[in-house]
Design an enzyme around this catalytic site. Structure first.
Site, PDB file in Angstrom:
ATOM      1  N   GLY A  15      50.049  39.688  48.813  1.00 29.18           N
ATOM      2  CA  GLY A  15      48.756  39.480  48.144  1.00 29.18           C
ATOM      3  C   GLY A  15      48.809  38.788  46.796  1.00 29.18           C
ATOM      4  N   GLU A  23      50.645  41.989  40.367  1.00 31.04           N
ATOM      5  CA  GLU A  23      49.948  42.469  41.557  1.00 31.04           C
ATOM      6  C   GLU A  23      48.560  41.854  41.657  1.00 31.04           C
ATOM      7  OE1 GLU A  23      50.060  43.640  44.283  1.00 31.04           O
ATOM      8  OE2 GLU A  23      51.185  45.491  44.515  1.00 31.04           O
ATOM      9  N   ASP A  73      45.212  49.881  43.541  1.00 26.11           N
ATOM     10  CA  ASP A  73      44.227  50.654  44.302  1.00 26.11           C
ATOM     11  C   ASP A  73      44.582  52.148  44.170  1.00 26.11           C
ATOM     12  OD1 ASP A  73      42.424  51.493  46.254  1.00 26.11           O
ATOM     13  OD2 ASP A  73      42.877  49.880  47.625  1.00 26.11           O
ATOM     14  N   LYS A 133      41.091  48.925  40.730  1.00 26.88           N
ATOM     15  CA  LYS A 133      40.061  49.709  41.405  1.00 26.88           C
ATOM     16  C   LYS A 133      40.310  51.183  41.076  1.00 26.88           C
ATOM     17  CE  LYS A 133      38.574  48.201  45.804  1.00 26.88           C
ATOM     18  NZ  LYS A 133      38.661  48.216  47.290  1.00 26.88           N
ATOM     19  N   PHE A 143      35.047  46.141  49.706  1.00 29.66           N
ATOM     20  CA  PHE A 143      36.083  45.461  50.482  1.00 29.66           C
ATOM     21  C   PHE A 143      36.220  44.030  49.993  1.00 29.66           C
ATOM     22  CE2 PHE A 143      38.211  46.207  54.712  1.00 29.66           C
ATOM     23  CZ  PHE A 143      39.174  45.251  54.469  1.00 29.66           C
ATOM     24  N   VAL A 144      37.176  43.811  49.081  1.00 28.72           N
ATOM     25  CA  VAL A 144      37.305  42.486  48.468  1.00 28.72           C
ATOM     26  C   VAL A 144      38.387  41.646  49.153  1.00 28.72           C
ATOM     27  CG1 VAL A 144      36.366  43.046  46.204  1.00 28.72           C
ATOM     28  CG2 VAL A 144      38.767  43.513  46.657  1.00 28.72           C
ATOM     29  N   ASP A 146      43.579  39.974  51.455  1.00 31.69           N
ATOM     30  CA  ASP A 146      43.310  39.704  52.866  1.00 31.69           C
ATOM     31  C   ASP A 146      42.453  40.772  53.538  1.00 31.69           C
ATOM     32  OD1 ASP A 146      45.434  41.744  52.826  1.00 31.69           O
ATOM     33  OD2 ASP A 146      45.529  41.406  54.991  1.00 31.69           O
ATOM     34  N   ARG A 160      43.036  35.014  52.650  1.00 27.25           N
ATOM     35  CA  ARG A 160      43.835  34.938  51.423  1.00 27.25           C
ATOM     36  C   ARG A 160      43.622  33.622  50.695  1.00 27.25           C
ATOM     37  NH1 ARG A 160      47.631  39.237  51.507  1.00 27.25           N
ATOM     38  NH2 ARG A 160      48.454  39.796  53.542  1.00 27.25           N
TER      39      ARG A 160
HETATM   40  C1  PRP Z   1      47.896  45.664  48.631  1.00 26.02           C
HETATM   41  C2  PRP Z   1      48.108  45.088  47.240  1.00 26.02           C
HETATM   42  C3  PRP Z   1      49.039  46.069  46.619  1.00 26.02           C
HETATM   43  C4  PRP Z   1      48.669  47.370  47.270  1.00 26.02           C
HETATM   44  C5  PRP Z   1      47.820  48.142  46.333  1.00 26.02           C
HETATM   45  O1  PRP Z   1      48.925  45.225  49.450  1.00 26.02           O
HETATM   46  O2  PRP Z   1      48.662  43.804  47.292  1.00 26.02           O
HETATM   47  O3  PRP Z   1      50.398  45.755  46.868  1.00 26.02           O
HETATM   48  O4  PRP Z   1      47.947  47.073  48.456  1.00 26.02           O
HETATM   49  O5  PRP Z   1      47.419  49.340  46.919  1.00 26.02           O
HETATM   50  P1  PRP Z   1      47.887  50.749  46.376  1.00 26.02           P
HETATM   51  O6  PRP Z   1      47.584  50.787  44.902  1.00 26.02           O
HETATM   52  O7  PRP Z   1      47.000  51.692  47.158  1.00 26.02           O
HETATM   53  O8  PRP Z   1      49.333  50.935  46.662  1.00 26.02           O
HETATM   54  P2  PRP Z   1      48.867  45.328  51.037  1.00 26.02           P
HETATM   55  O9  PRP Z   1      49.577  46.569  51.484  1.00 26.02           O
HETATM   56  O10 PRP Z   1      47.451  45.161  51.494  1.00 26.02           O
HETATM   57  O11 PRP Z   1      49.758  44.095  51.478  1.00 26.02           O
HETATM   58  P3  PRP Z   1      49.591  42.555  51.101  1.00 26.02           P
HETATM   59  O12 PRP Z   1      50.013  42.400  49.658  1.00 26.02           O
HETATM   60  O13 PRP Z   1      50.517  41.862  52.046  1.00 26.02           O
HETATM   61  O14 PRP Z   1      48.141  42.173  51.302  1.00 26.02           O
END
Ligand code: PRP
Length: 184
Positions: free
Chosen positions: A46, A101, A105, A133, A154-155, A161, A167
């Site tokens: 991401g 990052e 979340d 968030k 849902f962003v 993604d 993306r």
């Molecule tokens: C998303 C984002 C962070 C993580 C944050 O990655 O890029 O790495 O989730 O969430 P958290 O604070 O709850 O841990 P994702 O697992 O969607 O993979 P991606 O980066 O490949 O989209």
């Protein structure tokens, strides 16, 4: 209008707003990091777009690395176990790490990574996230540099993604509910 725009309910941050915010973040980070020889570590996938922009907005002497993780947290298990699927390629002993990052979340990913880098001997680990968030946080973790604080929607776009798509949208938007049809 591109073929993905029709799936977007509303635009949260335009391409211009993102660029302006990143420029300001880059200057703030420059002030804090200019003597620190920082190692910027982007969390795949991401953060790949944000990484490219923030390292150019922050003109410090630095190196870049990429790490990939997978999370095994789901609705029934809130263990939030994180596994490294691609590790960084250099010794980080004594280094000042800045984790890049796209979104903070629950905090599981960054909580794990902060521990991981400290265990490997980093001098410091700071966190730079484009989106925060806080309403979803389950781990006590805060970012040092935050682009925008977002509501629990849902962003997608600018690296974020849904099912690996969207993306490459240049802006950040909220996905129409009918696109994910309740299977979030
Ligand atoms: C998303 C984002 C962070 C993580 C944050 O990655 O890029 O790495 O989730 O969430 P958290 O604070 O709850 O841990 P994702 O697992 O969607 O993979 P991606 O980066 O490949 O989209």
């Amino acid at each position: 209008m591109g073929m993905m725009d029709q799936d977007i309910l509303k635009v949260l941050y335009t391409e211009k707003q993102i660029a302006a915010r990143i420029e300001a973040m880059g200057m703030e980070m420059y002030g804090a990091l200019k003597d620190k020889d920082p190692l910027f570590v982007s969390v795949l996938r991401g953060a790949f777009i944000f990484m490219a922009d923030i390292v150019r907005a922050c003109q410090v002497r630095c190196d870049v690395e990429f790490i990939a993780v997978s999370s095994y947290g789901n609705a029934t298990s809130s263990s939030g176990a994180v596994k490294i699927t691609h590790d960084i390629q250099q010794d980080i002993t004594g280094r000042n790490i800045v984790v890049i990052e796209d979104i903070l979340d629950s905090g599981n990913t960054l909580h794990f990574l902060k521990q991981y880098f400290m265990t490997k001997g980093a001098a410091s680990v700071s966190i730079c996230t484009l989106l925060d968030k806080p309403s979803r946080r389950t781990k006590a973790i805060t970012a040092d540099y935050i682009g925008f604080t977002v509501p629990d929607e849902f962003v997608v776009g600018y690296g974020l993604d849904y099912c690996q798509k969207y993306r490459n949208l240049p802006y950040i938007g909220v996905l129409k509910p009918e696109v994910y049809s309740g299977e979030e």
